[in-house]
Design an enzyme around this catalytic site. Structure first.
Site, PDB file in Angstrom:
ATOM      1  N   ASN A   1       0.869  -1.252  -0.071  1.00  0.00           N
ATOM      2  CA  ASN A   1      -0.228  -0.058   0.176  1.00  0.00           C
ATOM      3  C   ASN A   1       0.739   1.103   0.114  1.00  0.00           C
ATOM      4  O   ASN A   1       1.104   1.797   0.988  1.00  0.00           O
ATOM      5  CB  ASN A   1      -1.028   0.048   1.183  1.00  0.00           C
ATOM      6  CG  ASN A   1      -1.806   1.190   1.500  1.00  0.00           C
ATOM      7  OD1 ASN A   1      -1.664   2.080   0.827  1.00  0.00           O
ATOM      8  ND2 ASN A   1      -2.983   0.720   1.973  1.00  0.00           N
TER       9      ASN A   1
ATOM     10  N   ARG B   1      -2.139  -1.320  -3.813  1.00  0.00           N
ATOM     11  CA  ARG B   1      -3.096  -0.234  -4.014  1.00  0.00           C
ATOM     12  C   ARG B   1      -2.539   0.726  -5.176  1.00  0.00           C
ATOM     13  O   ARG B   1      -1.507   1.005  -5.033  1.00  0.00           O
ATOM     14  CB  ARG B   1      -3.041   0.354  -2.554  1.00  0.00           C
ATOM     15  CG  ARG B   1      -4.003   1.277  -2.500  1.00  0.00           C
ATOM     16  CD  ARG B   1      -4.000   2.090  -1.206  1.00  0.00           C
ATOM     17  NE  ARG B   1      -4.926   3.359  -1.295  1.00  0.00           N
ATOM     18  CZ  ARG B   1      -4.594   4.510  -0.608  1.00  0.00           C
ATOM     19  NH1 ARG B   1      -3.619   4.588   0.273  1.00  0.00           N
ATOM     20  NH2 ARG B   1      -5.470   5.386  -0.781  1.00  0.00           N
TER      21      ARG B   1
ATOM     22  N   HIS C   1     -10.182   6.135  -1.686  1.00  0.00           N
ATOM     23  CA  HIS C   1     -10.559   5.358  -0.283  1.00  0.00           C
ATOM     24  C   HIS C   1     -11.544   4.154  -0.421  1.00  0.00           C
ATOM     25  O   HIS C   1     -12.108   3.639   0.490  1.00  0.00           O
ATOM     26  CB  HIS C   1     -10.754   5.955   0.744  1.00  0.00           C
ATOM     27  CG  HIS C   1      -9.783   7.063   1.512  1.00  0.00           C
ATOM     28  ND1 HIS C   1      -9.990   8.312   1.692  1.00  0.00           N
ATOM     29  CD2 HIS C   1      -8.345   7.000   1.714  1.00  0.00           C
ATOM     30  CE1 HIS C   1      -8.938   8.933   2.056  1.00  0.00           C
ATOM     31  NE2 HIS C   1      -7.750   8.325   1.856  1.00  0.00           N
TER      32      HIS C   1
ATOM     33  N   ARG D   1      -4.221  18.923   3.202  1.00  0.00           N
ATOM     34  CA  ARG D   1      -5.083  18.923   2.377  1.00  0.00           C
ATOM     35  C   ARG D   1      -6.033  19.862   2.787  1.00  0.00           C
ATOM     36  O   ARG D   1      -6.636  19.528   3.616  1.00  0.00           O
ATOM     37  CB  ARG D   1      -5.255  17.733   1.307  1.00  0.00           C
ATOM     38  CG  ARG D   1      -4.301  17.161   0.814  1.00  0.00           C
ATOM     39  CD  ARG D   1      -4.746  15.523   0.302  1.00  0.00           C
ATOM     40  NE  ARG D   1      -3.917  14.682   0.835  1.00  0.00           N
ATOM     41  CZ  ARG D   1      -4.473  13.070   0.484  1.00  0.00           C
ATOM     42  NH1 ARG D   1      -5.486  13.142  -0.041  1.00  0.00           N
ATOM     43  NH2 ARG D   1      -3.531  12.432   1.020  1.00  0.00           N
TER      44      ARG D   1
ATOM     45  N   GLU E   1      -7.309  -2.070   4.453  1.00  0.00           N
ATOM     46  CA  GLU E   1      -7.117  -2.352   2.907  1.00  0.00           C
ATOM     47  C   GLU E   1      -6.275  -3.389   2.504  1.00  0.00           C
ATOM     48  O   GLU E   1      -6.582  -3.762   1.543  1.00  0.00           O
ATOM     49  CB  GLU E   1      -6.579  -0.838   2.565  1.00  0.00           C
ATOM     50  CG  GLU E   1      -7.361   0.499   2.873  1.00  0.00           C
ATOM     51  CD  GLU E   1      -6.652   1.788   2.866  1.00  0.00           C
ATOM     52  OE1 GLU E   1      -5.703   2.168   3.563  1.00  0.00           O
ATOM     53  OE2 GLU E   1      -6.943   2.711   2.083  1.00  0.00           O
TER      54      GLU E   1
HETATM   55  C1  UVW Z   1      -6.478   8.718  -1.804  1.00  0.00           C
HETATM   56  C2  UVW Z   1      -5.742   8.932  -0.467  1.00  0.00           C
HETATM   57  O1  UVW Z   1      -6.041  10.220  -0.107  1.00  0.00           O
HETATM   58  O2  UVW Z   1      -5.046   8.416   0.199  1.00  0.00           O
HETATM   59  P1  UVW Z   1      -4.096   8.708   1.573  1.00  0.00           P
HETATM   60  O3  UVW Z   1      -5.184   8.903   2.426  1.00  0.00           O
HETATM   61  O4  UVW Z   1      -3.562   7.185   1.695  1.00  0.00           O
HETATM   62  O5  UVW Z   1      -3.300   9.734   1.405  1.00  0.00           O
HETATM   63 MG    MG Z   2      -4.497   5.270   4.128  1.00  0.00          MG
END
Ligand code: UVW
Ligand code: MG
Ligand code: ADP
Length: 401
Positions: free
Chosen positions: A8, A89, A178, A239, A382
């Site tokens: 992953n 993944r 996700h 983010r 996951e």
């Molecule tokens: C799609 C995504 O944001 O994955 P992660 O939370 O692992 O950064």
């Molecule tokens: Mg994650």
């Protein structure tokens, strides 16, 4: 016994598990972190406990080597438990990949082609695949896509209200991410409650570094908060999640930020980090205890956005049976869970403070017995879901070939 190795990959780390598919137990699991930094770290949980190493890990190929060294040193031996396949993944599958897919050179080209839609993730996923192919050249490699579970989104949920022709040409729509986690968690909930999946209206809140909410109606994803890329929706570690798109135009004109700078700002320097300087929820709580007002506002903003999506999805689902918290924050942070659900008694949500405060690594109910909506914490896995889908895919490709 057949074992599947699952990788992953994230942008600067990857998690792995070697899973015995007869028992679905992990024979080993671990984490390779800070790839590309001056000093990286591996943490390996094997049959003899946990071992940690600090070493330079310049890229994912070196990271993969470090993982193999951890297996050699601390077991189990990969010669004794040779993986029958490696599951990967892959975050963005675009409109091309909905099924778990045996990796071929053409599949790799397609994953690369989708990199502009998941710049933090797809390039790292591909590096992980290439490193694993070198280490395990004789077994099938299977890509399992985060976007796949969201193939059931109705057009009204995946369409952005912009010029339709332009959107089509540039593949602009909501894809959602996700998905492997949302699928695993929503199915685990149905089994745990001993209720038919098809009867349940669920909201799954995957709160890790990246975070997304998903409305699951009868086992199908009907809306989700991440969009074209894993940037939209909830406030995350670094983010921004949702904002008025005009913010970009404004900052581009007034602060003269370039496209790349805006991308960097919203993906890596926003979220709770942008508001407080802390990307990890544990550090944010510690700063709040120290009286840091910026940290308080960051948490309030995080919770406000979560509540916003819970309300929206209850409305879209036209009812609500289950709310589930998962991933690093969702599984461990009782204050976030309580804060997100405070004041939602009118939706039939009543949390039990004692149950919510309990520390456990297991699936559990945290709502009160008289709560109309059942609230759960489910540790996501996951890697196990990817391993199951990997085994199914190689079974199908063997049957077809
Ligand atoms: C799609 C995504 O944001 O994955 P992660 O939370 O692992 O950064
Ligand atoms: Mg994650
Ligand atoms: N005990 C805890 N309390 C609050 N947050 C936690 C705790 N443990 C981990 N986390 C949060 O979980 C995040 C990692 O979650 P995880 O699901 O592993 O994310 P990812 O897979 O995106 O790397 C960390 O950044 C941290 O903020």
């Amino acid at each position: 016994m057949s074992a599947v190795l699952v990788v992953n990959s994230g942008s600067s780390s990857f998690k792995y598990q070697l899973i015995d598919m007869d028992t679905e137990e992990a024979l080993a699991s671990g984490l390779v972190e800070r790839i590309g930094d001056a000093s990286g770290q591996t943490t390996h949980h094997g049959p003899h406990g946990t071992s940690e190493r600090t070493l330079a890990i310049p890229d994912h190929t070196a990271g993969f080597r470090a993982m193999l060294d951890a297996f050699d040193a601390d077991g189990p031996s990969l010669t004794e438990y040779p993986p029958v396949a490696v599951g990967h993944r892959v975050v963005h599958g675009g409109k091309r990949f909905f099924e778990p897919t045996v990796v071929t050179p053409l599949v790799e080209i397609n994953i690369e082609d989708l990199a502009d839609l998941a710049p933090l993730h797809n390039p790292a996923n591909l590096q992980g695949i290439r490193a694993a192919e070198k280490a395990f050249p004789d077994v099938p490699h299977v890509a399992v896509f985060d976007t796949a579970f969201h193939r059931t989104l109705p057009p009204a949920a995946y369409t952005y209200a912009i010029d339709a022709e332009l959107a089509e040409r540039h593949r602009v729509r909501r894809y959602g991410f996700h998905g492997t986690s949302h699928k695993y968690v929503s199915e685990t909930v149905a089994r745990y409650l001993d209720r038919p999946l098809g009867d349940l209206k669920q909201i799954v809140l995957h709160l890790g570094n990246g975070a997304s909410a998903c409305a699951v109606d009868g086992g199908r994803s009907v809306d989700t908060s991440m969009g074209l890329t894993p940037l939209e929706g909830l406030v995350m570690g670094t983010r921004s999640g949702d904002l008025d798109p005009a913010v970009l135009v404004h900052l581009s004109r007034r602060a003269q930020l370039s496209t790349d700078e805006l991308d960097e700002l919203l993906n890596r320097r926003s979220g709770i980090f942008g508001l407080s300087g802390h990307r990890d929820m544990r550090d944010l709580h510690a700063a709040i205890v120290d009286g840091d007002q910026g940290a308080r506002l960051a948490l309030d903003t995080y919770l406000h956005r979560l509540k916003h999506y819970i309300g929206a999805y209850a409305a879209l689902l036209g009812g609500l049976d289950v709310v589930t918290f998962t991933a690093g924050v969702g599984e461990n942070d009782a204050a976030v869970r309580a804060g997100a659900l405070a004041g939602l008694e009118f939706l039939g949500i009543r949390i039990d403070e004692g149950r919510n405060a309990e520390r456990s690594k297991n699936t559990r109910i945290i709502s009160a017995d008289d709560s109309a909506v059942t609230v759960l914490v489910v540790p996501t896995n996951e890697e196990l879901e990817i391993a199951r889908q990997t085994l199914a895919a190689i079974g199908e490709s063997a049957a077809a070939g």
